[in-house]
Design an enzyme around this catalytic site. Structure first.
Site, PDB file in Angstrom:
ATOM      1  N   HIS A 310       0.794  -1.228   0.000  1.00 25.11           N
ATOM      2  CA  HIS A 310       0.000   0.000   0.000  1.00 25.11           C
ATOM      3  C   HIS A 310       0.820   1.270   0.000  1.00 25.11           C
ATOM      4  O   HIS A 310       0.258   2.358   0.030  1.00 25.11           O
ATOM      5  CB  HIS A 310      -0.913   0.038   1.222  1.00 25.11           C
ATOM      6  N   LYS A 489      -9.003  13.444   4.182  1.00 28.91           N
ATOM      7  CA  LYS A 489      -8.088  12.293   4.141  1.00 28.91           C
ATOM      8  C   LYS A 489      -7.194  12.395   5.362  1.00 28.91           C
ATOM      9  O   LYS A 489      -7.154  13.435   6.024  1.00 28.91           O
ATOM     10  CB  LYS A 489      -7.256  12.307   2.858  1.00 28.91           C
ATOM     11  N   ARG A 490      -6.455  11.356   5.665  1.00 28.02           N
ATOM     12  CA  ARG A 490      -5.525  11.451   6.787  1.00 28.02           C
ATOM     13  C   ARG A 490      -4.584  12.638   6.595  1.00 28.02           C
ATOM     14  O   ARG A 490      -4.288  13.018   5.470  1.00 28.02           O
ATOM     15  CB  ARG A 490      -4.702  10.150   6.905  1.00 28.02           C
ATOM     16  N   LYS A 495       0.417  14.156   1.544  1.00 29.40           N
ATOM     17  CA  LYS A 495      -0.895  14.523   0.998  1.00 29.40           C
ATOM     18  C   LYS A 495      -1.017  16.045   0.843  1.00 29.40           C
ATOM     19  O   LYS A 495      -1.911  16.543   0.185  1.00 29.40           O
ATOM     20  CB  LYS A 495      -2.006  13.972   1.893  1.00 29.40           C
ATOM     21  N   THR A 596      -8.649   6.501  -2.527  1.00 24.68           N
ATOM     22  CA  THR A 596     -10.009   6.062  -2.837  1.00 24.68           C
ATOM     23  C   THR A 596     -10.978   7.209  -2.604  1.00 24.68           C
ATOM     24  O   THR A 596     -12.077   7.216  -3.168  1.00 24.68           O
ATOM     25  CB  THR A 596     -10.442   4.859  -1.975  1.00 24.68           C
ATOM     26  N   LYS A 600     -14.582   8.310  -4.588  1.00 25.32           N
ATOM     27  CA  LYS A 600     -15.882   8.643  -3.980  1.00 25.32           C
ATOM     28  C   LYS A 600     -16.359  10.002  -4.463  1.00 25.32           C
ATOM     29  O   LYS A 600     -17.533  10.196  -4.787  1.00 25.32           O
ATOM     30  CB  LYS A 600     -15.762   8.704  -2.448  1.00 25.32           C
TER      31      LYS A 600
HETATM   32  C1  LIG Z   1     -12.182   7.012   1.775  1.00 30.02           C
HETATM   33  C2  LIG Z   1     -11.710   7.388   3.110  1.00 30.02           C
HETATM   34  C3  LIG Z   1     -10.351   7.627   3.332  1.00 30.02           C
HETATM   35  C4  LIG Z   1      -9.323   7.564   2.228  1.00 30.02           C
HETATM   36  O1  LIG Z   1      -9.184   8.837   1.643  1.00 30.02           O
HETATM   37  P1  LIG Z   1      -7.958   9.134   0.646  1.00 30.02           P
HETATM   38  O2  LIG Z   1      -8.313  10.469   0.102  1.00 30.02           O
HETATM   39  O3  LIG Z   1      -7.972   8.081  -0.391  1.00 30.02           O
HETATM   40  O4  LIG Z   1      -6.732   9.141   1.457  1.00 30.02           O
HETATM   41  C5  LIG Z   1      -9.946   7.969   4.601  1.00 30.02           C
HETATM   42  N1  LIG Z   1     -10.831   8.080   5.614  1.00 30.02           N
HETATM   43  C6  LIG Z   1     -12.143   7.870   5.438  1.00 30.02           C
HETATM   44  C7  LIG Z   1     -13.066   8.022   6.592  1.00 30.02           C
HETATM   45  C8  LIG Z   1     -12.630   7.518   4.191  1.00 30.02           C
HETATM   46  O5  LIG Z   1     -13.940   7.275   4.022  1.00 30.02           O
END
Ligand SMILES: *Cc1c(COP(=O)(O)O)cnc(C)c1O
Length: 748
Positions: A310, A489-490, A495, A596, A600
């Site tokens: 990952h 995101k985290r 990022k 991901t 979304k």
């Molecule tokens: C989808 C999701 C992530 C992943 O987000 P990225 O932008 O791909 O890092 C992290 N936390 C939550 C709660 C999510 O639903």
């Protein structure tokens, strides 16, 4: 249906029932239905083993998957309630950190929906990761309990002893049923809990006695590992998970009537990142203890295990000092040494050694030597693994490498969180897309249809309104007519939330200089920082300070606003995603394996402002240049900059366009809101190190973002781009991803 359940359970009518009773009855209804569904049996069974499953709340999705949603919603509507209202009472388990854990949850939904024989295996943390609370513009951490007397967990009563040297603890198996969509079967999350776990160990915040492993193993996910006790505890947790898992797998192999020698024919274990890697030596150990010759055991296990990588971040690649493993799991170390010796006999190059020259056990290397498959999580990521990070392994085992671009479940991330958009789609192309997401491309024929585009904009406006209401309940006022620019995101330097902040500072200074934007913009953030990740917490601090600076400025606050939602989690994501208009996917190219969140947001009609990184690259290819806002240096250039040490933050900082933006971190308005030490640390980092090169892409980022805000004013043009993004999102269904895993790796 719910009425009968209430009558049975509490002897009350729908009208008399309290909100708590309604929720409890709906939970019980789902649980009963789910349990009557058979689990899928097959010749070959998948165990998806992962330290994280970020499942989110389950009530609404389970009702949908069971086909009960409409009926229950109608019953609730008649008494002035709704499924969404009931779900407010459901605690969200924070059994994951971010994308990796959420991926595992999406995969389980698709495995169940496709009717594949597979279960998820992990740990039952009582307090999850942590609940984020802001205090004086700083992140603090609190325990995030989710286990209530009535929950989704089912106690199986099955227990497994786990040995740590002379000490023995016991794992107990709990299960959560996961019904497939419109299906007649279910999968399960199989979570092990420590018998005798003691919440009384928790002191201030999420601190606790890290040495009391007989009572702390399943309290928290990823306890602070900035000291040795914390690092040892992670090894204890990991071994606890894999030892229980190995026993479960071997027990079920026997129950299904197969012999140990047939392990590789009847079991496939997908190792989700390296946290579960010790499953390999643990299985070998158990097989050899039963009398199987070592090489045969190693061979069988290798043909049963597959590994998903990952990350390429060197600091995230797990390695444990051999001495630590010797201390925690002395019975396992001889097996690891034997596996290492065998691998070294076959492949003596030091860069592929499991136990390296510093006596560190390299977990990913063990997975690659002793697994039959290695996959990256997006096309670019897999290429980088093959050509740089794992190149020595790719030379040895080219046939093991495969790419599986991540996906998301459309049940939760479209049908669940944005029913209006789902309905919009179905009215145009029929319902087939719910089972075959590729059918979404048919939507593209409406890309110039004014009526469709107007309706799409109306649905987005409704999503924004709903988020505005949720934010109001959390104490934030937001203008629903402003542009919603979203980075959720985290919190991680790669990022680059700090780059977004520098843009906002730029915008603020523009407004102060009299350059008024055409329309207000709301910058939405959601992000947790690892508790011991200092600079990440400094970035949160700086963003929260900037939010206050803007809020208190009567001029700027008319045009821009920062909203940082507290405790970003799946439930927040489900509210923010339908409202988002700009999707910030701004990682330094080559560093985001897939992402991901980008999928979304695209699926819900946000346009991506992104670097060509991870799955962004595939998004850009699918929607085309004109429907994607690309900026920044490409991954090859970034990789070269790292290789030749050519990046100098100082030089970029000195540019007249950049210096005042970074300096603003230490300007008076910021210092009035925040802490000079934290702001100063971020300033120092950006001016002297900037390891993830935020300053490198900053000017291009500002330019393209401004272009995007201009383009927003052509509402029909923007809506047309939204429609294309939705139409092209079908590829990112986790049903497609799981079908590929099954075709190329699992062969269930
Ligand atoms: C989808 C999701 C992530 C992943 O987000 P990225 O932008 O791909 O890092 C992290 N936390 C939550 C709660 C999510 O639903």
């Amino acid at each position: 249906m719910l009425a009968e359940q209430l009558e049975q359970q509490f002897h009350v009518t729908m009208e008399q029932a309290s909100a708590g009773q309604l929720y409890a009855a709906a939970l019980a209804l789902c649980r009963q239905r789910q349990q009557t569904l058979p689990t899928v049996e097959g010749e070959r069974k998948l165990y998806y083993i992962s330290a994280e499953f970020l499942v989110g709340k389950l009530l609404s999705c389970n009702l949908m998957n069971l086909g009960l949603w409409d009926q229950v919603e109608e019953e609730l509507r008649r008494v002035g309630s709704s499924i969404a209202a009931l779900e407010d009472a459901e605690p969200e388990p924070s059994l994951g950190n971010g994308g990796l854990g959420r991926l595992a949850a999406c995969f389980m939904d698709s495995i169940a929906t496709l009717g594949l024989p597979g279960d998820g295996v992990g740990l039952c943390y009582h307090y999850g990761l942590f609940r984020q609370v802001f205090d004086h513009n700083c992140q603090t951490e609190q325990p995030d309990g989710w286990i209530e007397p009535q929950s989704w967990l089912r106690d199986t009563g099955r227990e497994y002893p786990v040995q740590f040297g002379a000490r023995q603890v016991t794992g107990r198996l709990y299960e959560i049923d996961l019904p497939g969509y419109g299906n007649t079967s279910r999968s399960r999350l199989r979570l092990f809990d420590l018998v005798g776990v003691d919440p009384g160990l928790i002191r201030e915040g999420i601190t606790f006695d890290k040495t009391d492993v007989a009572h702390n193993l399943t309290l928290f996910l990823y306890p602070d590992d900035s000291d040795r006790a914390g690092r040892l505890l992670r090894v204890y947790q990991q071994y606890f998970m894999v030892s229980c898992a190995a026993q479960l797998i071997l027990e079920e192999l026997a129950e299904r009537g197969f012999s140990r020698e047939e392990l590789d024919r009847h079991v496939v274990i997908q190792i989700n990142d390296t946290h579960p890697s010790m499953i390999i030596p643990e299985l070998v150990r158990r097989l050899t203890e039963e009398g199987m010759p070592f090489e045969q055991a190693a061979d069988l296990v290798s043909r049963s295990c597959a590994y998903t990588n990952h990350t390429i971040l060197a600091e995230a690649l797990e390695r444990w000092p051999a001495a630590d493993l010797e201390e925690v799991v002395p019975q396992l170390m001889p097996v690891i040494r034997a596996l290492d010796a065998l691998a070294k006999r076959r492949h003596p190059e030091p860069e592929v050694a499991i136990i390296d020259e510093n006596q560190q056990v390299q977990m990913a290397r063990m997975d690659i030597h002793y697994g039959f498959s290695v996959n990256g999580v997006a096309a670019l990521h897999t290429e980088i693994l093959k050509n740089s990070e794992l190149a020595p392994f790719y030379r040895i085992y080219p046939e093991k490498f495969t790419s599986k671009t991540n996906g998301i479940t459309f049940r939760r991330w479209l049908m669940g969180c944005n029913p209006q958009l789902a309905d919009f789609i179905t009215r145009r192309i029929g319902p087939d897309w719910k089972r075959d997401a590729a059918a979404l491309t048919r939507l593209a024929q409406w890309k110039t249809d004014c009526e469709s585009l107007t309706e799409l904009l109306r649905i987005k406006a409704a999503g924004k309104q709903a988020l505005v209401r949720a934010l109001a309940a959390a104490g934030e006022t937001v203008d629903p007519d402003s542009i919603f620019d979203v980075q959720i995101k985290r919190l991680h330097e790669y990022k680059r939330q700090q780059m977004n902040l520098l843009y906002i500072i730029w915008k603020y200074r523009q407004i102060k200089a009299g350059k008024i934007p055409r329309r207000p913009v709301t910058f939405l953030f959601g992000a947790k920082a690892a508790p011991a990740y200092r600079i990440a917490k400094d970035i949160i601090h700086a963003i929260l300070c900037m939010a206050a600076v803007i809020r208190q400025d009567p001029e700027a606050s008319k045009w821009i606003r920062i909203v940082f939602v507290e405790n970003y989690n799946v439930s927040w994501a489900e509210r923010i995603v339908p409202a988002a208009e700009i999707s910030e996917q701004i990682s330094l190219a080559s560093k985001e394996a897939s992402g991901t969140g980008n999928m979304k947001l695209m699926l819900n009609g946000a346009l991506t402002l992104g670097t060509l990184d991870g799955a962004n690259l595939e998004i850009a290819d699918l929607v085309g240049e004109e429907n994607f806002y690309r900026f920044g240096r490409p991954s090859e250039e970034v990789i070269r900059l790292y290789a030749d040490g050519g990046y100098r933050a100082q030089d970029l900082y000195q540019k007249p366009e950049i210096e005042p933006l970074v300096d603003f971190l230490l300007a008076k308005p910021m210092l009035r809101q925040g802490d000079a030490e934290q702001l100063g640390r971020l300033y120092q980092d950006l001016t002297h190190k900037d390891w993830f090169m935020a300053l490198l892409d900053l000017e291009d980022y500002i330019r393209v973002k401004e272009q995007m805000l201009d383009d927003y004013e052509d509402r029909n043009g923007w809506a047309s781009k939204m429609l294309i993004n939705i139409a092209q999102a079908g590829y990112f269904s986790s049903d497609r991803t799981i079908a590929e895993y099954n075709r190329d790796i699992w062969r269930l």
